[in-house]
Structures are given as C-alpha cells and as structure tokens.
Design an enzyme around this catalytic site. Structure first.
Site, PDB file in Angstrom:
ATOM      1  N   PHE B 232      -0.762 -14.095 -11.227  1.00  0.00           N
ATOM      2  CA  PHE B 232      -2.323 -14.011 -11.030  1.00  0.00           C
ATOM      3  C   PHE B 232      -2.723 -15.362 -10.976  1.00  0.00           C
ATOM      4  CE2 PHE B 232      -1.131 -10.122 -13.265  1.00  0.00           C
ATOM      5  CZ  PHE B 232      -1.123  -9.251 -12.145  1.00  0.00           C
ATOM      6  N   GLY B 459       6.536 -10.526  -8.097  1.00  0.00           N
ATOM      7  CA  GLY B 459       6.316  -9.097  -8.208  1.00  0.00           C
ATOM      8  C   GLY B 459       5.675  -8.569  -7.339  1.00  0.00           C
ATOM      9  N   ARG B 583      -0.565  -9.257  10.618  1.00  0.00           N
ATOM     10  CA  ARG B 583       0.382  -8.429  10.472  1.00  0.00           C
ATOM     11  C   ARG B 583       0.923  -7.981   9.192  1.00  0.00           C
ATOM     12  NH1 ARG B 583       5.651 -10.019  13.702  1.00  0.00           N
ATOM     13  NH2 ARG B 583       6.488  -8.021  14.257  1.00  0.00           N
ATOM     14  N   ASN B 586       5.176  -5.092   5.064  1.00  0.00           N
ATOM     15  CA  ASN B 586       5.754  -3.929   4.496  1.00  0.00           C
ATOM     16  C   ASN B 586       4.731  -3.214   3.895  1.00  0.00           C
ATOM     17  OD1 ASN B 586       6.861  -2.281   2.152  1.00  0.00           O
ATOM     18  ND2 ASN B 586       8.626  -3.688   2.229  1.00  0.00           N
ATOM     19  N   PRO B 587       4.606  -2.027   4.225  1.00  0.00           N
ATOM     20  CA  PRO B 587       3.304  -1.162   4.124  1.00  0.00           C
ATOM     21  C   PRO B 587       3.279  -0.967   2.544  1.00  0.00           C
ATOM     22  CG  PRO B 587       4.232  -0.382   5.959  1.00  0.00           C
ATOM     23  CD  PRO B 587       5.254  -1.337   5.457  1.00  0.00           C
ATOM     24  N   GLU B 660      -4.896 -11.430  -2.567  1.00  0.00           N
ATOM     25  CA  GLU B 660      -6.306 -11.887  -3.170  1.00  0.00           C
ATOM     26  C   GLU B 660      -7.403 -11.020  -2.505  1.00  0.00           C
ATOM     27  OE1 GLU B 660      -5.861 -16.276  -4.765  1.00  0.00           O
ATOM     28  OE2 GLU B 660      -4.214 -15.890  -3.040  1.00  0.00           O
TER      29      GLU B 660
END
Lengths: 331, 699
Positions: B232, B459, B583, B586-587, B660
């Site tokens: 983070f 992650g 774009r 990866n959904p 973010e």
C-alpha cells in the site's frame, strides 16, 4: 519474551498448590489475552500452569434449574449450548458479540472473567500505568481516554473491564466457584472484580493462587426474556464502547423484576442497581427506562474524550428494555 | 493477431501456492545457520543517546551481538537520510530504531532487545499538526515534482463576486498502511556480495540503496522478492528492515532474518500525513464553478522533507476561471510520512468531493449533475485535451446502476426503523503514468517462451497480468509462456506503485516480445534445437519521448449508509464504483484491486485513525486491535464496474492502472451519504458514533 517454565497439573488442588508456591507463576487457559501480554512484556510469568486439561469443561443443568459452567468451557461452546440459548439468551448474545470466531474457540469462561483491560497505556510498557507498574502514574487519566471509564474510576486508574461475558453474568447474578489455597469458596460475580481505588493493580477479590473452577447461574425463568446490546466502532471484532445486559420480567405493564448491567463504563462489569430500583414496581415505558438510566448514570464523571458514553449507555438502556418489553415472553 | 488472453479472467498463477502455504515470503526461505534480528526503538522523541549498555542483553544465552551507533558497520550517506541507520546518537522521533539485537533464536533476540539499556538526553518536542503551527513553511515543490502553489485568474475577486459560495475546512488523521506482511528481510553476505530476500514494492530501488549505503558495485547486490504480502505504498522505497538486516548480517557474519513487529509498522515505515484542508468554492446560480481554492497543511519530519501533493487533485478535476492551490508544511518530531494508497489524491479528493457536495446543497443542484456541469473539456492545468476523460460516463453509468434518479435531495428524509438512510456520490481521478522498464523475451526450441522482468507482484496479480499481455504480444496461447519476476538479476523494472506497474511493465514486455518476433523472423530455420533466441529491450527512450499530455483514470463512487438515530453508529449498506481506467487486463484481479481500494476507503471514512499522545509523541493505538480497519462485516455489498475505454495515447497495452483509483472518492461518497442521512456534515475523519450520537434525543 522472557523464558518460562511450563507445568501441566494433574488436578485442581495441585494447580493451586503450585501457583501458591510460585509468586511469578500464572495460569494458562485459552491464552488469548495472556500470550499477547507476554509478547508485549506486560506480563512476565516465569511459570505457566496449564489448566486446559483439568476436568473443568462441562456444562451441567442443575437440579431445580440453573446451570453450572466449567471454567474451561470455551466461549463458542457455551454460546451454542442449548440450555444457554433457551434459558439465558443474554449470555449467548454477549458471547457471540465478543472477539472473533477463532478467539471464541479458544477463550474460556474463567479466563474471560480474568482478562486484563485493553487500555492502550496498560498494554505499552513504554508508558506510565499504575495497574502494570504501581506508582508509575496513570497516563490515561489526562491522555487519550475515549475508550475508558466514566463511573467509579480513581485518579490512579481509569481503565475499563473489557469482557462482554462478565456483563451478562453480572445481570444474571452468577456465582463464581473458586479454589483458593485455603480451599474452595463461592464468590458472587458482582463481588469478583474490584474498583480501582488506591490499588488498581489488584483487580479481583481472589486470593493469590486462586483458580476459578466454575460459574453457576441461578434458576431465573425471567432470563428467557433477556438481551445483550453492544455498541462498537465497527461491525465485528471490537471491544464495546457501550454495552448493556438486560433481563426484564413484566406483569402486564408493570416491572415485576429487572436485571441490568453495563459494560465499557467502569473497572468492573457494572450492575445497575439504582436503575433497577427506579424500574421495579412501575409501569414500563421508554421514558421510565430513560429516567432509570439517568439515575444510574447520575454519578458518571466523564473524562476528556468519553463524554459520549453517558448518552450512549442511556440510549442502549432504553432500547434494550423497550425491545424486551415489546417482546412476547417465551413460553 | 491476438489470442485474446488479455481481458480474460485467469486466476492468479501463484494462487495455489499462496492458499496452500507453499509460497515463500521474505523471512520464510530456509537458510543454513540463520540468525534473528530484533529492532530496538527509541524510548524518547527527540534527543541524543548518551549511553548504551548492551551487557545484560549479551549475557542472555543465544544473543550474538547488539548493534548500535557506537559499533555498527559504517554506512555511506545515501540518498535517503531515513536509511542512515545506527550511525549517530541523534534521535528524531519516538520509535526510531536505535539498536538491533541478533541472536540464534527469535525469542532470545526479542528478550535481548528488552534488556538493552539506553540512556538519553531528551529535549522538548512538537508532534501535533495545527493550522497555526509556528513552523509552517512553503516547500519548494510537492511530491513527486509538482509546483507548490498555483494560481490562475483572481481567486479572491472571483470568490467575492460569486452568488453561491462555500468555505469549509476538512481534517484527516494519520493513517497507517498496515500490509498483512510486515517489512521483512533475510540478508546474507557471501564473498563480499549481499543477497537479500526482501519484502518490497520494487527491487531496483532496494538494490541501488543497498549498493550505495554499503559502497558496493550494484552487481554485488541481489534482491529477491517473489511474493509480497501487501505494501500500500509503505514498501515503495527501501525502509529500515532491509538495512538493519544487512548491517546485522555483516556484523555477525551470518545470515540474519529481521521482520518488523506490527507495533513497529506505526511510524518507522511511513504513514499518511494528517491533513488540514481548507476548500473554498464559488459558483453561479446554475452551479457552474467560478472560483476554486484548495489550501493544504501537512507535516513532515526533521529528517527529511516529504510534501504530500494534497491539493494537486483539485488542479485538474474541475475547472473555473479563478483558481488557486497552496501547500504548507511543518517539520515535526515525528517519523517521516510516506506514500499510502493514492498519496495526495486520496485525502485531496476527500476534501474537494465533500466540498462539491456542500456546494450542490448550497446551489440546489443534484450532486451528480453538478459534477457533469463542471466537467472540463480541456485540462485546466495544461490547457490540452485529456487523452480520455470519462468521468461523466462513470457518473451516468453509476447513477443508473445505483438507482440514483429517484433520490430525494432533502437530508434526513428517509428512515427505516431506528436507521436513518442516506446516499452520496463522489468523483475520483488518478494519474495514468508509466516509467521506463526493461524486459527480456526468450524463444525455446520446444515452442515455449520465457519472459523475464524484475517486476514485483505485491498481491495485485501483476505476474498473471504480464503473462497474459506477453501471450498476446507473442501471438501464442498463454500456456506456452513462462514468466519470471521478482529478482534483481532480471532486467530492471520500476516500482509497483503510483498505479503504474502494469502500464510500465507491460510496455517493456510487449516491446521485448515484438523484438523477439522480429529476431525470429530474421532467424532462418527458427530456434536452433540446442539453443534459444532472446531479445531484451528497455523502454527508457520511448517513455522519455512520450508527449506530456493529461492522462488520468476516472471513477464515480456511490454509497448508501444507515445511521442509528440513537447511538450514531454508521453502517455502509452498499458501495458501488464505476471506473474508466483504459483496458482491463484481468477482470478477476482488477475487481479485487478496485473493491480493495473502495474497502480501504470505507476504512478511512469510518474506522482508521492514528491517535497521537503529544506527551509521548507517538500514536497510542499501534496494533490492529486498537487501530481499527474495516472488517468483512462492515462491507455488506460492494460492486465495481468499468467502462470499455480505448485510449491510444497511453502505452502499448492501453492500461491506466487500477491500484489506487478505488480509494480516491470513497471517503467523500460516504461522508456525503452520512450528511444526506442525518443532516450532519462531518469534516474531520473518521466518522465515529460519538460525532453523531443523539440525533434523536429522547423526549
């Protein structure tokens, strides 16, 4: 972590004898609080006496009503026990409102009552705390004290007792069975914890080496209409900023009997005797409940950051009692 | 020419390793003869160490060494004063690491750390940020290199002349990043070379910092970062753990593992600075903005300057003829603040998007419509068209999905039993940047391909996304592609931060794949049976030559909350975000990033607060029991959607970054919803029940 020895006693008498001989020993039950405090250096026992395998893990229904709960019965097992769910819903609710599933699977009935305050100053060896180190001062008194006491605190300590279970047990007039070096005795739950006074390091009325062996609940049919309301800063896994345990027995509109206890307001679970007195024998209304809470909280002395606890405790008193009054009593 | 791996919902490549516990993190690698380091924090805020007595610690069985400024290996002054550890007796903040105990067991190291006796000569300190602090000053620039102040038109005159005005000050507390995995390192010296397994967001910076501090050639430092349990932002640059572990390993001449404790993450690794933000907005009767001013006050340490770009969000979000932004800073005796998810944009948007809601009420215009009316055609800063700006699309799509159309604007108009119900909206934006990166692509005789790049997967699913991008760039099914990341021996790549990991790395991966295909075309007979063909590229020139255009991702955040009329408890019924972020590779992992950001925004709005005790000069709530973050039970329903957005001015993959943007507008959407529910405007986060209790006092 300080190196420590580990001992598994064969029976209660041996456990108590060992602890009585070792001034720096501590009982280990679920360990959910003690182990954290050992890592933080707040508690530094040199011997752990593991009571987990003592035969104290049964819940018995007593002849003539009532319940005897072994000291090592896990919080999750107790909350799920059919007799608790049926006869003492306030207790099941309080247990399930506490901690997390993982912690409830480990935490014990006896250990829960003896857990230490979560005052941030107590838990930090770099800061002053009379409870951790008598005479060092109370950093919380004029520090960040939003989560701390509004009732019965002393200049030496403004900590609160963190347990939800103890609040429910206070309302139920539970009796704690202890085994002390001098032998077994019964201690009413309301007399188990002390006010901070001049000695905040002394948290209970138990003798050194005492082991809680069971908690007894009296036969109390009215407790079938009981509730535990807990307010916290997030939806789960947080200590109360206010809580109330309530048992209400109505005869028509009239309060025949009532038991009320507060959490998160004092150094011990706070039985609201004055509020009960205001309520008993009168026709119930939310306004009466508010007056009763006001009577109980009249002596509140909020600290700099926790004035909200007074109206909060008042609000949840009214809500808990009103909801109970509206509820049809279980057959 | 594409096989269509990009856009498909692949599970993470390392998912099985992670959920079965076989994925190794920084201090989990088996190492012969490993020892354990434990960092010792200072007990005073500001002062000097006058004496250190290590003897009680050294007397403990298993303790090998106690390092401190009097005996630690010397470091060269590096680019980052915070990393010049154990070199001098000065103490700049409470909790600063002043010693390290090394032992043969973790337990002995921990107990040894308690036994080290340190005397200090402590002086007075100042640790609380106030709007009138005498030390406030104007920094030369704000992060990373924006002008400190900007002005266009005449704000004061424009503001004074406007028919509708709002003027409010918003405050946010210190926030602590708290990744699941702490900052942690295993360090080993072998023949003058330094090998670290380290938890970070970018190995290139770790390698460079270690080389500089220990005066080594860069090729003598290797940084391995296969898996990271979150960062983070707090691991975006090397922090104390890796330097302390390397120092300790050199001192004891054995490998050292050192992981910070949860308590030690509250300060020494950075945190989001508290902010005090005054926003003034003026509009005409139709709600068109005529004047905007955003003044930010934040803190830094006495060690170095960190100037969070809080008001920069306001410069490009909405337009007005009269605009002004300022940043003021004060050096306090605190740890240096650092990046935390959407530094600048996140706190800045909380203030501006709250102020827009207040303006909507003042002018009597729906807050979605107010934002649509003020959507600028060109970037107010650069005066050039945005490469793509779909804020309006996000607002409209979000309003439709959320069911905004029937909203009664009247505050405190909806009630369900004891709960007051309200809804709120906020816009959001985040810059779409890219940095230079290198990558290599190799063709093997068996028809398989290997992609090598020192990217970092913290992650997010970056490893999987790059694998998908590479397959399409090579024109092969992804099953024929293998990817290696997280090792500084691989071609160097930039930080996993600033929402520019995927944009920067995929750029290099695509160029490497293209170069490889060119080489294969030029290789008669294809890949030799006993060899392979490799192409390695850097995007440095291409990235540098990219024209300066306004490139941003956008979002619209919608929240429905309920507030207990008696106790003031706030719960979020639902949270919905619609994003325009180029774009989506990866959904599955994109959705995780977006709802993760939104969840962290709920946390910011309702739960998180570093509570400082000025007498001790540090935060009293420094663990996850007392520093509350949002739990699962606090997130009842959360949805993230994205628009199909093509933008050819970004990078070859056409991505904008999604790490973010999810947090940026969330806190404002929630505070706006709380206002709609209760009529109470909370301007200092977090919104806790004590700020709302007693909305309905009992008669």
């Amino acid at each position: 972590m300080r190196p420590f020895r580990y001992h598994r006693p064969a029976d209660v008498a041996e456990a108590v004898a060992v602890l009585a001989d070792e001034p720096q020993a501590a009982y280990l039950a679920g360990g959910t609080n003690l182990v954290d405090l050992m890592k933080l250096g707040v508690q530094r026992p040199d011997l752990l006496v593991d009571v987990n395998r003592l035969p104290l893990d049964a819940v018995e229904e007593l002849p003539g009503g009532g319940l005897r709960i072994g000291a090592t019965v896990r919080n999750s097992d107790l909350a799920a026990h059919p007799a608790v769910r049926r006869d003492y819903p306030v207790l099941a609710r309080a247990l399930l409102a506490a901690a997390s599933g993982q912690l409830r699977n480990l935490a014990t009935t006896g250990g829960n009552l003896l857990q230490r305050t979560r005052c941030v100053y107590f838990q930090d060896t770099g800061k002053a705390c009379n409870k951790r180190e008598p005479g060092s001062g109370c950093a919380a008194r004029h520090g960040q004290n939003r989560d701390l006491a509004v009732l019965d605190w002393s200049d030496l300590c403004v900590a609160t007792h963190p347990s939800d279970l103890a609040v429910a047990l206070a309302a139920l007039d539970a009796v704690v069975e202890v085994h002390e070096p001098a032998g077994p005795r019964d201690v009413p739950l309301a007399a188990l914890h002390r006010s901070p006074g001049e000695h905040p390091e002394r948290e209970t009325t138990l003798a050194r080496g005492a082991l809680i062996t069971a908690v007894r609940l009296p036969h109390l049919p009215a407790a079938r209409r009981s509730a535990y309301l807990k307010v916290r800063d997030r939806a789960s896994f947080a200590f109360a900023v206010g809580s109330v345990a309530a048992v209400l027995d109505l005869d028509g509109d009239v309060v025949r009997d009532v038991r009320l206890a507060y959490g998160a307001v004092a150094h011990r679970p706070w039985r609201a005797y004055r509020a009960e007195e205001e309520l008993r024998g009168r026709a119930f209304s939310p306004q009466l409940a508010a007056r009763a809470a006001d009577a109980e909280l009249a002596e509140a002395r909020p600290l700099r950051h926790n004035g909200f606890k007074v109206p909060l405790t008042r609000a949840i008193t009214v809500r808990a009692l009103t909801e109970l009054a509206e509820r049809t009593p279980a057959p | 020419m594409t096989t269509g791996a990009v856009g498909r919902a692949y599970p993470r490549l390392e998912g099985r390793e992670k959920v079965t516990g076989t994925a190794r993190y920084a201090v989990e690698y088996p190492v012969d003869g490993v020892t354990y380091g434990w960092a010792v924090p200072s007990a005073v805020v500001r002062g000097r160490i006058t004496r250190i007595d290590a003897a009680p610690a050294l007397a403990l069985p298993g303790v090998l060494a106690v390092l401190h400024h009097g005996n630690a290996p010397r470091l060269a002054p590096g680019p980052e004063p915070d990393l010049w550890l154990l070199q001098e007796p000065a103490v700049h903040y409470r909790g600063q690491f002043v010693a390290v105990v090394v032992a043969t067991s973790l337990e002995a190291a921990r107990e040894g750390a308690r036994l080290v006796q340190i005397d200090y000569d402590a002086g007075p300190h100042s640790t609380v940020l106030t709007a009138d602090h005498p030390g406030l000053y104007r920094p030369d620039q704000v992060n990373p290199s924006y002008p400190t102040d900007t002005a266009e038109g005449d704000f004061d005159a424009g503001y004074a002349a406007a028919p509708v005005r709002m003027d409010a000050t918003y405050r946010t507390p210190a926030y602590h990043n708290n990744p699941m995995e702490p900052h942690a390192t295993t360090a080993q010296w072998r023949d003058g070379r330094l090998l670290v397994h380290d938890s970070n967001q970018g190995a290139v910076a770790v390698k460079a910092a270690l080389a500089e501090l220990f005066e080594l050639p860069r090729e003598s430092v290797r940084v391995i970062t296969q898996h990271v349990g979150g960062g983070f932002g707090s691991k975006g640059y090397p922090k104390a753990a890796v330097v302390l572990a390397a120092l300790a390993a050199r001192q004891v001449d054995r490998p050292v593992r050192l992981a910070l404790t949860r308590q030690q993450l509250f300060g020494p690794v950075g945190y989001r600075t508290p902010t005090i933000q005054r926003v003034r907005l003026a509009a005409d009767a139709d709600g068109r903005l005529t004047a905007i001013c955003h003044d930010s006050i934040t803190q830094t340490s006495t060690i170095r300057e960190f100037a969070e770009q809080v008001a920069v969000y306001t410069r490009s979000m909405y337009a007005a003829p009269h605009r002004r932004t300022t940043h003021r800073l004060v050096r306090l005796d605190v740890p240096t603040p650092f990046w935390m998810r959407a530094p600048g944009e996140c706190p800045g948007a909380y203030a501006l998007e709250s102020a827009m809601d207040e303006l909507a009420s003042a002018v009597g215009i729906d807050p979605v419509e107010l934002r649509i009316r003020n959507d600028p055609a060109v970037d107010p800063e650069l005066g050039r068209p945005f490469t793509s700006r779909n804020l309006v699309g996000c607002l409209r799509d979000g309003a439709r999905r959320f069911g905004w159309a029937d909203r009664d604007p009247e505050p405190r108009a909806r009630r369900d039993g004891r709960w007051l119900i309200g809804t709120g909206v906020a816009g959001s934006s985040y810059p779409a940047r890219a940095r230079a990166s290198a990558a290599a692509a190799t063709a093997r005789p068996d028809g398989r391909f290997l992609i090598r790049i020192d990217a970092t997967d913290i992650g997010t699913g970056a490893r999987t996304a790059l694998w998908q991008v590479a397959a399409d760039a090579l024109g092969v099914p992804p099953e024929r592609v293998e990817i290696q990341i997280g090792d500084s021996d691989l071609p160097p790549a930039g930080v996993a931060g600033g929402s520019m990991g995927t944009s920067s790395w995929s750029w290099a991966v695509i160029r490497a794949c293209e170069a490889l295909r060119d080489r294969l075309r030029e290789t008669p007979g294809g890949v030799p049976p006993d060899g392979e063909v490799t192409a390695e590229v850097s995007t440095a020139d291409e990235v540098r030559e990219q024209p300066a255009l306004p490139r941003y991702a956008y979002g619209a955040h919608f929240a429905e909350v309920r507030v207990d009329v008696d106790t003031g408890e706030v719960r979020v019924n639902r949270m919905l975000g619609v994003f325009a972020a180029g774009r989506v590779v990866n959904p599955t992992t994109a959705r995780s990033q977006l709802i993760g950001g939104m969840t962290m925004g709920i946390s910011m709005a309702l739960h998180e607060e570093g509570v400082l005790d000025e007498r001790y000069g540090d935060w009293v709530n420094h663990d996850l029991a007392t520093y509350h973050i949002t739990g699962c039970a606090d997130v009842e329903r959360i949805e993230a959607y994205w628009l199909d957005e093509q933008d050819s001015e970004l990078n070859p993959a056409g991505v904008k970054g999604i790490g973010e943007i999810g947090i940026v507008g969330t806190a404002a959407a929630i505070t706006n919803a709380v206002h709609h529910a209760t009529g109470v405007r909370i301007r200092d986060l977090p919104i806790r029940l004590d700020k709302l209790i007693g909305l309905s006092p009992l008669a």
